[in-house]
Design an enzyme around this catalytic site. Sequence first.
Site, PDB file in Angstrom:
ATOM      1  N   LYS A 158      -7.005 -10.043  -8.083  1.00 50.26           N
ATOM      2  CA  LYS A 158      -8.233 -10.145  -7.302  1.00 50.26           C
ATOM      3  C   LYS A 158      -9.241  -9.082  -7.770  1.00 50.26           C
ATOM      4  O   LYS A 158      -8.844  -7.960  -8.083  1.00 50.26           O
ATOM      5  CB  LYS A 158      -7.871  -9.861  -5.834  1.00 50.26           C
ATOM      6  N   LYS A 218       0.820  -1.221   0.000  1.00 51.59           N
ATOM      7  CA  LYS A 218       0.000   0.000   0.000  1.00 51.59           C
ATOM      8  C   LYS A 218       0.843   1.256   0.000  1.00 51.59           C
ATOM      9  O   LYS A 218       0.459   2.270  -0.569  1.00 51.59           O
ATOM     10  CB  LYS A 218      -0.933   0.011   1.212  1.00 51.59           C
ATOM     11  N   LYS A 268     -12.478  -3.453  -5.154  1.00 49.10           N
ATOM     12  CA  LYS A 268     -13.300  -2.266  -5.216  1.00 49.10           C
ATOM     13  C   LYS A 268     -12.484  -1.038  -5.557  1.00 49.10           C
ATOM     14  O   LYS A 268     -13.016   0.005  -5.855  1.00 49.10           O
ATOM     15  CB  LYS A 268     -14.100  -2.089  -3.928  1.00 49.10           C
TER      16      LYS A 268
END
Length: 337
Positions: free
Chosen positions: A199, A114, A202
């Site tokens: 994956k 991240k 969202k």
Amino acid sequence: MSKRILSCMQPTNRLQLGNYLGALRNWVNLQDEAATECLYGVVDLHAITVPHDAQALRNATRETAAAYIAAGVDPKRSYIFAQSAVPAHSQLSWLFMTQTPMGWLNRMTQFKEKAGKNKEKASLGLYGYPVLMAADILVYKATHVPVGDDQKQHLELARDIAQSFNQKYCDGEEFFPLPDPVITGEATRVMSLRDGTQKMSKSAESDMTRINLTDDADVIANKFKKAKTDALPIPANDAEGAGRAEAMNLIGIYAALNDQSKEQVMNQFGGQQFSALKTALSNLAVAKLGPITARMNDLMSDPTEIDKILAAGAEKANALASPTLDDVMTRMGFWLR
Ligand code: TRP
């Protein structure tokens, strides 16, 4: 011993099919287990570890709670609450931060992902994120935590923090039970419609990569129609599906939505053209997700009901969390009141 289940999602952007098949559906089923208490949080404090917009966060917190309810989490049996409405999470998190070696956090792979190349600009909160997650879990002395694969390492950290607290402040007594993972969604790992190795997410840039819980029938049909496949017919078995991530993903989604095994789906569709599976998949997804979307829209059109549910959930969650926090503080040497 009775089970206490705790799981949470971040209120970021829209929830998608992967969240439903991989997590929410299991949360709903867990409510039916005997002697089990379920707590489902919307972790809004985690959402601000990356740059955020205040109004969007407010909306997303409600929308995430609406998705829980629409998917079948029953506020009469389970506690649904916003993390920020239970101050004990943050308070316990600080106490844990002072007890957690940086070396443990340096191992966390999600922080590295991240933070990306610009580690110096990542917030201290992003770095400490797993400690807050440990507090989320331990403040309720949760015994079981449904998580996806990507959160396993964070859950292990929570176990390490619990164990070290038990040793340091409780003479090795099991003050905090060591939370066990309930690995959900392994069989139903939903991948991007455009790249079967990624994956479904969202936060992925292109909306065409995912089915959102708020998509209507036309949008769903169009996304499946445009989903990436390959030039061969639909595989009839695992051997034929080897190395064909996109094909196997569509088969997996169909199987999960229809409560079937992948083998059954391959038996039914193997040898046919992908268009047949895509059409069937669109119809199935619309049939299964349609009622959830409708209920979500309903709840979002007048948020008073969600707000009430969140308030009631927070009250119960606070009642469970406060005594644990008090106990921890006493053990650590603080004067209380
Ligand atoms: N980190 C989790 C995720 O991104 C969300 C989360 C926060 C969580 N606190 C938790 C999940 C506690 C389970 C238990 O998916």
